[in-house]
Design an enzyme around this catalytic site. Sequence first.
Site, PDB file in Angstrom:
ATOM      1  N   THR A   1       7.264  -1.053 -35.146  1.00 55.08           N
ATOM      2  CA  THR A   1       6.634  -2.366 -35.168  1.00 55.08           C
ATOM      3  C   THR A   1       5.540  -2.431 -36.228  1.00 55.08           C
ATOM      4  OG1 THR A   1       4.980  -1.765 -33.519  1.00 55.08           O
ATOM      5  CG2 THR A   1       7.039  -2.671 -32.704  1.00 55.08           C
TER       6      THR A   1
ATOM      7  N   CYS B   1      10.234   1.034 -24.673  1.00 55.24           N
ATOM      8  CA  CYS B   1       8.893   0.607 -25.070  1.00 55.24           C
ATOM      9  C   CYS B   1       7.923   0.741 -23.889  1.00 55.24           C
ATOM     10  CB  CYS B   1       8.910  -0.832 -25.565  1.00 55.24           C
ATOM     11  SG  CYS B   1       7.293  -1.410 -26.122  1.00 55.24           S
TER      12      CYS B   1
ATOM     13  N   GLY C   1      11.568  12.264 -31.511  1.00 57.23           N
ATOM     14  CA  GLY C   1      10.262  12.745 -31.099  1.00 57.23           C
ATOM     15  C   GLY C   1       9.749  13.897 -31.940  1.00 57.23           C
TER      16      GLY C   1
END
Length: 632
Positions: A271, A356, A478
């Site tokens: 984002t 999210c 990750g």
Amino acid sequence: MSHDTAEGSLEPDSKRIKLDTAEEIGSQDSDSNRIKGIAPIKAEYILEKQVAQNEVEHDDEAEGQGLTERGNGGENGVKNKKKNRGQNKKRNLVQANETIKLCEQIKGGAAECKFGESCKYEHDVAKYIASKPTDIPGVCPVFAAIGYCPIGLRCRWLTSHFSNNKLDVNEELKSKALLENYEVNRIDIKDQMLLNRKKFDFPKSEGVIKYLDDRIVRNEKGQASENTENADNSDITEKKDLAASFIESPLLATEKKKLYLKGAKILSPLTTVGNLPYRRLMKKLGADVTYSEMALALPLLQGQKSEWALPRAHSSEVGGFGVQIATSKHWQAIKAAEAIAKFAPHTSEINLNCGCPIDLLYKQGAGSALLDNQGRLMRMVVGMNAVSGDIPVTVKLRTGTRDGHPTARNIVSRLLENGQVASITLHGRSRAQRYTRLADWDYIKDIADFVKEKREGKLLEGEEGDGRIVKPWIIGNGDIFSWKDWYDAIEKFSVDSSMVARGALIKPWIFEEVDARQYLDKSATERLEIVKTYANYGLEHWGSDTYGVNQTRRFLCEFLSFTHRYIPVGILEYLPPRINDRPPLWKGRNELETLLASTDYKDWIKISEMFLGPANEGFEFAPKHKSNAYES
């Protein structure tokens, strides 16, 4: 290992610095000289006098979260008592604009405006040009790239392509750019208005939603088993009922466009920073697959301009571009999938966000909340597949919502039985972890082994061996920060590929390292060239007028709020670099390298001025995440 640093100790100065720091932190890696959480910088680059700073503990939140502006829309390793977390929600995003606004029809050099005297904008070209700020020196980057400047007379580099009262055009370069350098997935204003006025017809979605709603009612009445909520392929009659809801039967999941993600270099949905110019930059630097910023299904269905800017992509992304959506309602997910398939046809996959962690989405039942509502998640997948045409559906998960209570295995098992997702991405953290602590790659491996075992077995062949079930790719996510991390994920932890998020923000050339299979010690000049390329892409996307320059500057500063954390491998004592390591205050090998490492956002504005000219008095910037910068 002794931590004795008293006078007369035989420990070298470099090690003494590390050991002193270890006593402050209170922990040290057991398998090496590395101090846990501390970047191992060579002693000659560490500044002895620590400048007083408002140090903070990082709360990195770039991947998959942040719902304020859209991109289309303390770093010492020492914890302070004051934690500066979350978003700067009160920052001013409204930037100064032109005092005199030129008529849109005149800006491109037209002689007259069709509205005549009733038009409220300026038509006097000489008066308008006289009111503009002094032009930025040099050649307009947009003109240099595509042979003309769409902004026309409003361009801040106007003098470079305006002569004899006429805008210049390089026809050869313009023709080439129209074939190679363009944007796709632009929704027509008429269709946008239909959505906004709730007049757009969703012929596919209405039938699918009714079908799924009827199943929910039957389940509540006890007339169907809970397993039907899996919407698997065992009930042929129900499948025929679903197909009968359409004039044209929906494509089976196995009939959709095929994804090939084995060993693909994948950039995560990000984002704010994951806007079109950044993704275009990452394609140039080696990414194979990119994703839009997370789009909310309801604003898409409402035809909001800001939300429909998110599925827009650059031509270089075509063939490997996914649109990610988030929602809490199955009917919204289904209609959004149909709308994307129609208005954003250059989409390779529609990705459902089930990871999210932010409260705003979680409390509404979206994002990671879907991990605790598996029936709804399955209905979304089934419905989205039924209406998305030939575009496959994929999902992105976390391990679960709570620490120590992973639920991903059960969800993945149901997705495999469902057989309608082309790819499953697993982020190795729970919702509670957000982006703190290391990702659990052992758990990712357990899931990856499970997926590979099932997709190679009879379970995924369908009861009649009819090939109705998709065999999904399994992607890990990750803490990928180097080529070694990337290859370890595939070779040691069984995934088909690995998705890179913060690692690609801090070190944008990470995919070049993957191809080279070595660490690349980029010079400060090379890194500055990457910043320049981003700035130029931003001007092409947002425009070269005052508004576009301000937008480009703001998002460039957001980009620099991550890239400043990069520590050149040439000044590290030993490798590999680690994404969660924080350095003591350090200097670079030259002044430019030191500037690029500045934690002060005022220095980021100075860097932007190298390519975008001086920031005007009305320009304001505060990093989106409080932990990303502070004044020195």
